[in-house]
Design an enzyme around this catalytic site. Structure first.
Site, PDB file in Angstrom:
ATOM      1  N   HIS A 276     -22.201  51.721   0.670  1.00  0.00           N
ATOM      2  CA  HIS A 276     -21.585  53.088   0.217  1.00  0.00           C
ATOM      3  C   HIS A 276     -22.527  53.991  -0.006  1.00  0.00           C
ATOM      4  O   HIS A 276     -22.265  55.131   0.500  1.00  0.00           O
ATOM      5  CB  HIS A 276     -20.763  52.402  -1.190  1.00  0.00           C
ATOM      6  CG  HIS A 276     -20.216  53.725  -1.636  1.00  0.00           C
ATOM      7  ND1 HIS A 276     -18.681  53.684  -1.626  1.00  0.00           N
ATOM      8  CD2 HIS A 276     -20.588  54.875  -2.331  1.00  0.00           C
ATOM      9  CE1 HIS A 276     -18.199  54.905  -2.396  1.00  0.00           C
ATOM     10  NE2 HIS A 276     -19.299  55.631  -2.532  1.00  0.00           N
ATOM     11  N   GLU A 277     -23.820  53.817  -0.563  1.00  0.00           N
ATOM     12  CA  GLU A 277     -24.639  54.789  -0.811  1.00  0.00           C
ATOM     13  C   GLU A 277     -25.126  55.426   0.634  1.00  0.00           C
ATOM     14  O   GLU A 277     -25.634  56.350   0.527  1.00  0.00           O
ATOM     15  CB  GLU A 277     -25.774  54.593  -1.939  1.00  0.00           C
ATOM     16  CG  GLU A 277     -24.939  54.147  -3.164  1.00  0.00           C
ATOM     17  CD  GLU A 277     -24.143  55.126  -3.766  1.00  0.00           C
ATOM     18  OE1 GLU A 277     -24.153  56.603  -3.495  1.00  0.00           O
ATOM     19  OE2 GLU A 277     -23.244  54.960  -4.647  1.00  0.00           O
ATOM     20  N   HIS A 280     -23.227  58.172   2.182  1.00  0.00           N
ATOM     21  CA  HIS A 280     -23.750  59.304   1.373  1.00  0.00           C
ATOM     22  C   HIS A 280     -24.902  60.151   2.257  1.00  0.00           C
ATOM     23  O   HIS A 280     -24.970  60.933   2.569  1.00  0.00           O
ATOM     24  CB  HIS A 280     -23.726  59.307  -0.072  1.00  0.00           C
ATOM     25  CG  HIS A 280     -22.350  59.305  -0.817  1.00  0.00           C
ATOM     26  ND1 HIS A 280     -21.585  60.442  -0.548  1.00  0.00           N
ATOM     27  CD2 HIS A 280     -21.762  58.391  -1.626  1.00  0.00           C
ATOM     28  CE1 HIS A 280     -20.390  59.815  -1.344  1.00  0.00           C
ATOM     29  NE2 HIS A 280     -20.671  58.715  -2.037  1.00  0.00           N
ATOM     30  N   GLU A 306     -17.218  61.833   0.296  1.00  0.00           N
ATOM     31  CA  GLU A 306     -16.874  60.530   0.039  1.00  0.00           C
ATOM     32  C   GLU A 306     -16.086  59.887   1.082  1.00  0.00           C
ATOM     33  O   GLU A 306     -16.031  58.549   1.161  1.00  0.00           O
ATOM     34  CB  GLU A 306     -15.812  60.605  -1.198  1.00  0.00           C
ATOM     35  CG  GLU A 306     -15.357  59.234  -2.095  1.00  0.00           C
ATOM     36  CD  GLU A 306     -16.567  58.469  -2.512  1.00  0.00           C
ATOM     37  OE1 GLU A 306     -16.605  57.309  -2.646  1.00  0.00           O
ATOM     38  OE2 GLU A 306     -17.469  58.992  -2.800  1.00  0.00           O
TER      39      GLU A 306
END
Length: 518
Positions: A276-277, A280, A306
């Site tokens: 997830h990170e 980003h 996001e």
């Protein structure tokens, strides 16, 4: 005459160029002050000694004041006024002027003293929240939260005294998708996901849910997190991996850092959090180097940001092909996974469970009910329809109503998220908007590139990343959000692709189509 006219035009163009260059230099200075503050904030959440908070709060407050002064200076306004009437600017320059104008108008509406107070209060709020969560003591955080709510109301009133204060705050994070659209998306997700979740709950399908059961050493988990980032193509020359109580990514295209967290009984959670990170950070790294310090080198707000994290976490990291690739790597680190099959890993990574209290551990379907709860509570707080002291009870009631579970502690309830300690009211809707956009972007990428399963299976992300670079990352803030989405996908933001994706995926996993036809 013609020569004199041409010379005059050249002089006018030169003056406009000089004015634009002066604006650009000023914007770059503002950006650099903000980026320096970002590094200090990263340090505070990752490695700063516990006793460092009082000084750090003042440091951040000072940088915030400097940035505010530069942005709201009369020269900024004069340059904007001059450039907005100039017809010689190209499209990229006009985009920069548009974005700076928006920042300028909002900033000049807010007194410098309020900006400094907000910055210092949020810096001091972080350790208060952290201690309150660890002690399961909402009352110790309540005065800080109340002060933040009051300050953000005051902030919203300064910007637009006639507007819904929550709508003003939401526009800080998503300026080009209105609150009405966000509410419509959230309502549609709630209305259409609840029956799907109910159907999953009633399904007789038996999924493997214990593929990652066990206890896993933190150091080995960190090594595996680095394996994950290597597989996805993380640029280590522009980033690093650390841990934080609440994982986050921050930085610029030259320095985009990732944090994750490790719990000995949740190996899968550390993997998905890291992916997830990465999403980003990958977006941040993909921004154009040559436009660093200007809006053209900045991300297009939080819904798009996001979308990148959810795309990589869900459409890549929770897919069958990903586990066909990555499970053997995980088994090398953890021999207890050697008997797990890719299908079992896939099932465990996509199980639906509505008895989970923790947002960051939620599955793709119930996740959005977590967002709805936070959205409704913070909206009522800012509008004055809910008192801070009543937050724990309302939070618990909504969890019981929407998810059928009731938190036994505030640490598992209203203290679990860090966002309110940052003063980030209006942030939460962007999580669901991002998930919706992720599905829309992934569908558009496959429409253009063809099926991407084989690429994921081989950990070959050049085509997908190339498409994202061209259509999402490189434009920076050149386009407003809806135009960026339309250029990338050919249509406005829509929940259709997300709902189709989850219906197909979970229908297949839980045999819903077969059961419906039986």
């Amino acid at each position: 005459m013609a020569t004199d006219h041409a010379r005059a035009e050249d002089e006018d163009e030169g003056e406009a160029l000089e004015a634009y260059e002066r604006l650009e230099r000023r914007v770059e200075k503002i950006s650099n002050v903000g980026n320096a503050a970002g590094v200090l904030q990263w340090d505070q959440e990752v490695v700063m000694p516990e006793a460092g908070t009082p000084a750090r709060a003042k440091q951040l407050s000072t940088l915030s004041s400097i940035s505010h002064e530069l942005l709201t200076d009369d020269e900024t306004g004069d340059l904007l006024e001059e450039l907005e009437s100039d017809e010689d600017l190209d499209d990229e320059q006009r985009a920069v002027v548009r974005e700076v104008r928006r920042q300028y108008d909002r900033a000049t509406s807010v007194p410098e003293e309020l900006v400094a107070e907000l910055s210092e209060t949020t810096a001091n709020a972080h350790p208060v929240w952290k201690e309150a969560k660890e002690a399961d003591d909402f009352e110790s955080f309540a005065p800080t939260l109340e002060k933040l709510v009051d300050l953000k109301r005051e902030y919203a009133e300064c910007i637009d005294p006639d507007a819904d204060p929550y709508e003003v705050l939401f526009a800080d994070y998503e300026p080009y998708i209105d609150l009405e659209t966000a509410e419509r998306v959230l309502e549609r997700l709630r209305d259409e996901l609840v029956p799907l979740i109910d159907a999953v709950g009633e399904s007789e399908a038996v999924l493997e849910t214990e593929a990652f059961a066990g206890e896993f050493d933190d150091d080995d988990q960190e090594a595996l997190a680095r394996d994950v980032l290597d597989s996805l193509g993380y640029d280590w020359s522009r980033g690093r991996l650390d841990t934080a109580p609440h994982p986050f990514s921050s930085g610029t295209q030259f320095d985009a850092r990732v944090t994750t967290r490790f719990e000995e009984d949740d190996l899968l959670g550390s993997i998905t959090s890291t992916i997830h990170e990465f999403g980003h950070a990958n977006y941040t790294i993909g921004l154009p180097d040559e436009h660093y310090g200007t809006p053209l080198g900045e991300a297009r707000d939080l819904s798009v940001h996001e979308s990148q994290s959810r795309l990589w976490e869900n459409h890549v990291g929770r897919s069958r092909p990903f586990w066909e690739h990555f499970l053997p790597i995980a088994a090398e680190r953890f021999p207890e996974l050697e008997d797990v099959t890719p299908e079992e890993a896939y099932e465990s990574a996509n199980q639906v469970y509505d008895d989970n209290l923790i947002r960051v551990e939620a599955d793709e379907l119930t996740y959005h009910l977590h967002i709805v709860i936070r959205f409704e509570i913070e909206r009522d707080l800012i509008r004055g329809d809910l008192e801070v002291e009543d937050v724990p009870e309302v939070w618990n009631d909504k969890y019981e109503e929407y998810l059928g579970v009731r938190p036994e502690t505030d640490a598992e309830g209203c203290l679990q998220d860090i966002h309110w300690s940052h003063g980030s009211f209006g942030y939460f809707p962007t999580y669901s908007l991002g998930s919706v956009l992720a599905a829309q972007l992934y569908a558009a990428a496959e429409d253009e590139l063809g099926d991407l399963d084989e690429d994921v299976r081989n950990a070959d992300f050049d085509r997908l990343n190339g498409w994202l670079r061209e259509n999402v990352h490189q434009p920076g803030k050149r386009y407003e959000t809806q135009e960026l989405i339309e250029r990338a996908t050919g249509e406005e933001l829509t929940a259709d692709h997300f709902l189709e994706y989850v219906s197909e995926k979970y229908g297949e996993l839980y045999g819903l189509d077969r059961e419906a036809g039986a």
